[in-house]
Design an enzyme around this catalytic site. Structure first.
Site, PDB file in Angstrom:
ATOM      1  N   LYS B  12       0.829  -1.204   0.000  1.00 36.17           N
ATOM      2  CA  LYS B  12       0.000   0.000   0.000  1.00 36.17           C
ATOM      3  C   LYS B  12       0.867   1.259   0.000  1.00 36.17           C
ATOM      4  CE  LYS B  12      -3.322   2.227   3.112  1.00 36.17           C
ATOM      5  NZ  LYS B  12      -3.886   3.099   2.110  1.00 36.17           N
ATOM      6  N   LYS B  17       7.690   1.257   1.437  1.00 42.01           N
ATOM      7  CA  LYS B  17       8.395   0.474   0.404  1.00 42.01           C
ATOM      8  C   LYS B  17       9.759   1.082   0.063  1.00 42.01           C
ATOM      9  CE  LYS B  17       5.082   0.804  -2.595  1.00 42.01           C
ATOM     10  NZ  LYS B  17       4.074   1.425  -1.732  1.00 42.01           N
ATOM     11  N   LYS B  43       6.824   9.947  -8.631  1.00 46.58           N
ATOM     12  CA  LYS B  43       7.365  10.903  -7.642  1.00 46.58           C
ATOM     13  C   LYS B  43       8.888  10.882  -7.629  1.00 46.58           C
ATOM     14  CE  LYS B  43       5.406   9.511  -3.753  1.00 46.58           C
ATOM     15  NZ  LYS B  43       4.681   8.280  -4.123  1.00 46.58           N
ATOM     16  N   ASP B 128      -0.121   1.287  -5.883  1.00 41.76           N
ATOM     17  CA  ASP B 128      -1.266   0.627  -6.487  1.00 41.76           C
ATOM     18  C   ASP B 128      -0.992   0.295  -7.940  1.00 41.76           C
ATOM     19  OD1 ASP B 128      -3.171   0.904  -4.224  1.00 41.76           O
ATOM     20  OD2 ASP B 128      -2.626   3.009  -4.515  1.00 41.76           O
TER      21      ASP B 128
END
Lengths: 375, 264
Positions: B12, B17, B43, B128
């Protein structure tokens, strides 16, 4: 677009279509377009004339949103039942590639006993030769062509791209299409030159199957010259080497040579294979420098802009193209007369004999008239 | 390239991560492995803590400028020579980020010779999998092991479960579940049960430590900035576990009812 490239605003040949034609040359029985039903419609239809089936997964709005893995595998199964193909091609489109569709997975899902050439291609490449290259890479991967043929084709494609950039459809920001010079005026001029005893070259530098019509101009000039008793003043060159290119391309060369022989037309110099139009121009250039520099005029057909001007600039040049956007660049190169054989390509699909050209027909008709009048 | 590990860490958004990926990368580099980290999030901040807080030009930045991209332009050497690559992407709300990943990954594969020499390549993918492009690394055969990162909270587990559903759909095996703690009660037990029930295993429990945030704020991994800390040892253990792991299985996702029960 690379920063140093010009921005070309006229639409140009599509890489997807280039992939389809390449699959045809590789003798696939069926090509499946993975994308919307209207993509490449015109060429997909024309290719059926050449004996291959072109079908589509017909992705719709839902397909764009949810992907078309199932659609592709079910079309694969369907064509396998309907056409019993020995070789299948699957071709991407802009829509399916942007949403990240994989061609390999549905091919695995369908699990056919038939080799499948997967071409992940869209139409967003500056040069449509990219579509050919991607198809050949994939054909190489599954062993449909060998490394040697692949490398040979790669060189040709790079050269073809350069030819278009130098004097072709990629040479200017915008090229207005043109119908070129009136055919009866150009035919009249050719007859005049022959009557005056001028020495001429008829150079066919054709791309693959388009040779079926461009060769007719060699035939027509030969016929007229014979009637005038000056056939010795005409030298024929053509890229009709029967030992080069993919099997289908060699067949075209063989068929055209056979017809020429039957019609009594001698080809004095073979300049390369039917897929070597981007490089055969240099062979032509050398031949002229060595043997034909004293000739007065040249009729150049097919891809005339691939013939260097170095040793022909003093000649009166008549070129014959099937690209309406090619007229302006050819005139700028110094070709005095430019004739467009409109809709040539569709007429050369699905044939195995020489097809009459409009310029050829005009020449024959006018030669008849002038000779009858003078008789 | 036979023994090369090419892993992707899923989970998520915001679950950690990038922190996990960069600390694992740093720890493996310390062990002497050749490591590359490829940030696939528009990003483009996956590698920032390996580069002392520096942002690097992304592949898509360069492609947009229309220049011919070379290896030197996009592969940057960070802490202990970890190779850092950022895919980048369009401005939020414009164009197609998914296609961006496809194009960038293809560019990288075509011209990055160094990739072949690596012992470990980590793909740090966006939270996602919203469209086809986001699974490009897996689909293109670039990833051979997937890990899922989650905490013991319901929402991250829900996302992890969904990811397992997706992995199964694209026929990709899961090599393990990593728990990045949010200090929830019975957290390790919950995540371990989850891992076992989907047919995988818990490979690490990373406790919540303020020091991770502090180091990141300064632009560093804990491996680099706080090498003696307890949490640095946890990351080193995880790194070793990943490098020696050879188990994997196609995950079976749980139904929502069972997922709720687990977290109760």
């Amino acid at each position: 677009m690379a920063a140093n490239d010009i921005s070309i605003i006229h639409p140009r040949p599509s890489s997807i279509v280039a992939a389809l034609y390449t699959l045809r040359d590789l003798n696939v029985d069926v090509a499946i377009l993975h994308g919307p039903p209207g993509c490449s419609f015109k060429h997909a239809r024309l290719l059926e004339e050449d004996g291959i089936h072109v079908v589509t997964t017909a992705l719709d709005e839902n397909g764009f949103v949810f992907g078309g893995r199932r659609e592709l595998s079910s079309v694969l199964e369907k064509v396998n039942e309907m056409f019993h193909p020995k070789l299948i091609g699957v071709v991407g489109t802009c829509a399916s590639m942007i949403i990240g569709e994989e061609l390999h997975e549905p091919v695995m899902d369908a699990d056919l006993d038939v080799p499948v050439i997967e071409v992940e291609v869209h139409a967003g490449y500056a040069n449509n030769t990219k579509g050919v290259l991607l198809t050949l890479e994939s054909a190489l991967d599954i062993g449909v062509i060998d490394r040697e043929e692949f490398e040979r084709q790669k060189v040709l494609l790079e050269e073809a791209t350069e030819v278009e950039k130098r004097h072709g459809a990629a040479s200017k920001e915008y090229l207005a299409p043109s119908r070129g010079d009136l055919k009866y005026k150009v035919a009249q001029r050719i007859i005049e030159l022959l009557k005056e005893g001028k020495k001429g070259l008829v150079i066919m530098n054709a791309k693959k199957e388009t040779g079926y019509m461009f060769a007719d101009i060699n035939v027509a000039v030969h016929e007229v010259a014979s009637r005038l008793g000056v056939s010795g003043n005409v030298v024929n060159m053509a890229n009709l080497d029967e030992s080069l290119g993919l099997p289908r391309v060699r067949d075209h060369a063989r068929n055209i040579m056979h017809d020429l022989k039957e019609k009594g037309v001698q080809i004095h110099d073979i300049t390369g294979g039917l897929d070597e139009y981007p490089i055969a121009g240099h062979v032509v250039d050398e031949l002229i420098a060595k043997k034909y520099a004293d000739h007065d005029f040249a009729v150049i057909t097919g891809v005339p802009h691939a013939i260097p001007m170095d040793h022909i600039s003093h000649m009166e040049i008549i070129s014959v193209t099937n690209g309406p956007r090619q007229v302006v660049p050819l005139k700028e190169m110094g070709h005095r007369h430019v004739v467009v054989e409109i809709d040539l390509h569709p007429k050369t699909l699905g044939v195995n004999h020489i097809v009459e050209s409009e310029l050829g027909a005009t020449l024959r008709e006018m030669a008849k008239e002038t000779l009858d009048c003078s008789a | 390239m036979g023994n090369q590990k090419r892993i992707a860490i899923y989970g998520k958004g915001g679950i950690g991560k990038s922190s996990t990926a960069s600390n694992v990368a740093a720890a493996c580099a310390e062990e002497g492995y050749k490591v590359m980290i490829i940030g696939c999030d528009p990003k483009s901040d996956s590698s920032i803590t390996l580069l002392g807080g520096r942002r690097i030009p992304t592949i898509l930045d360069l492609l947009r400028q229309g220049v011919k991209v070379t290896e030197e332009d996009i592969v940057f050497h960070g802490y202990r020579n970890v190779r850092c690559v950022e895919v980048g992407g369009p401005e939020p709300g414009i164009g197609c980020a998914g296609r961006g990943i496809i194009v960038a990954i293809k560019t990288l594969r075509d011209m990055c010779k160094e990739m072949d020499d690596m012992d470990l390549i980590i793909y740090d993918v966006p939270g996602d999998i919203v469209c086809g492009g986001f699974v490009a690394p897996i689909r293109k055969g670039l990833v051979n092991e997937a890990y899922v990162l989650t905490s013991g909270e319901y929402m991250p587990l829900y996302a992890a479960n969904n990811i397992c559903k997706g992995l199964r759909q694209i026929d990709t095996r899961l090599s393990g579940v990593i728990c990045n703690s949010r200090s929830v009660t019975r957290e390790e037990e919950i995540v371990r049960r989850f891992a076992e029930e989907i047919g995988s295993k818990l490979v690490a429990f990373i406790p919540k430590e303020q020091i991770v945030q502090d180091c990141e704020r300064d632009g560093f991994s804990v491996i680099e900035k706080a090498p003696g800390s307890d949490i640095a040892h946890v990351y080193r253990d995880l790194a070793r576990a990943i490098m020696s792991n050879s188990d994997s299985a196609l995950p079976t996702s749980l139904d929502d009812e069972r997922l709720r029960e687990l977290t109760r």
